[in-house]
Design a protein around this motif. Structure first.
Motif, PDB file in Angstrom:
ATOM      1  N   ALA A 185       0.711  -1.365  -0.118  1.00 51.32           N
ATOM      2  CA  ALA A 185      -0.108  -0.010   0.215  1.00 51.32           C
ATOM      3  C   ALA A 185       0.784   1.192   0.006  1.00 51.32           C
ATOM      4  O   ALA A 185       1.984   1.264   0.869  1.00 51.32           O
ATOM      5  CB  ALA A 185      -0.793  -0.020   1.246  1.00 51.32           C
ATOM      6  N   LYS A 231      -3.996   1.488  -3.099  1.00 52.29           N
ATOM      7  CA  LYS A 231      -4.581   0.873  -1.886  1.00 52.29           C
ATOM      8  C   LYS A 231      -4.926  -0.359  -1.956  1.00 52.29           C
ATOM      9  O   LYS A 231      -5.013  -1.029  -3.012  1.00 52.29           O
ATOM     10  CB  LYS A 231      -5.811   1.816  -1.854  1.00 52.29           C
ATOM     11  CG  LYS A 231      -5.540   3.390  -1.563  1.00 52.29           C
ATOM     12  CD  LYS A 231      -6.989   3.866  -1.597  1.00 52.29           C
ATOM     13  CE  LYS A 231      -6.974   5.570  -1.542  1.00 52.29           C
ATOM     14  NZ  LYS A 231      -8.063   6.168  -1.621  1.00 52.29           N
ATOM     15  N   PRO A 232      -5.064  -1.338  -0.745  1.00 48.05           N
ATOM     16  CA  PRO A 232      -5.424  -2.503  -0.925  1.00 48.05           C
ATOM     17  C   PRO A 232      -6.867  -2.959  -1.748  1.00 48.05           C
ATOM     18  O   PRO A 232      -7.005  -3.841  -2.335  1.00 48.05           O
ATOM     19  CB  PRO A 232      -5.878  -3.012   0.700  1.00 48.05           C
ATOM     20  CG  PRO A 232      -4.950  -2.129   1.258  1.00 48.05           C
ATOM     21  CD  PRO A 232      -4.836  -0.700   0.681  1.00 48.05           C
ATOM     22  N   SER A 267      -1.572  -4.614   2.612  1.00 48.60           N
ATOM     23  CA  SER A 267      -1.657  -3.746   3.320  1.00 48.60           C
ATOM     24  C   SER A 267      -0.440  -3.434   4.469  1.00 48.60           C
ATOM     25  O   SER A 267       0.251  -4.623   4.460  1.00 48.60           O
ATOM     26  CB  SER A 267      -2.964  -3.822   4.302  1.00 48.60           C
ATOM     27  OG  SER A 267      -3.198  -5.116   4.807  1.00 48.60           O
TER      28      SER A 267
END
Length: 123
Positions: free
Chosen positions: A14, A87-88, A123
């Protein structure tokens, strides 16, 4: 025969970046719009963004605006997707498509479709 081949996917943390490529063969796309879509497991296909080959005009989904940038190299007949601040929730298989106009792509109407490249954001 028109072929679209995506590449550049992979695993990234991330906040990291990736650049996807979509190489086209079989015809040029000087009068077309091409775009990126993605599909995560168990979710519907989602429009990411698109670009017109003649003017280079771009359009992005709100979820990626400001983080993703689409560009194209007419000489190489290749489209790119620069993805920053990943982002995840960006995890998905990313596909490129040719749709003639951005409006068609926004309606999920396309003439050609690639095989996809996996992007995984941890993440």
């Amino acid at each position: 025969q028109v072929q679209l081949v995506e590449s550049g996917g992979g695993l990234v943390q991330a906040g990291g970046s990736l650049r996807l490529s979509c190489a086209a063969s079989g015809r040029t796309f000087s009068k077309d719009a091409t775009g990126w879509f993605r599909q995560a497991p168990g979710k519907e296909r989602e429009f990411v963004g698109a670009i017109t080959w003649s003017a280079g005009s771009t359009y992005y989904a709100d979820s990626v605006k400001g983080r993703f940038t689409i560009s194209r190299d007419n000489a190489k007949n290749t489209m790119y997707l620069q993805m920053n601040s990943l982002k995840p929730e960006d995890t998905a298989v990313y596909y490129c498509a040719v749709g003639g106009t951005i409006s068609r792509l926004l309606r999920y109407e396309y003439d050609y479709w690639g095989q996809g490249t996996q992007v995984t954001v941890s993440s």
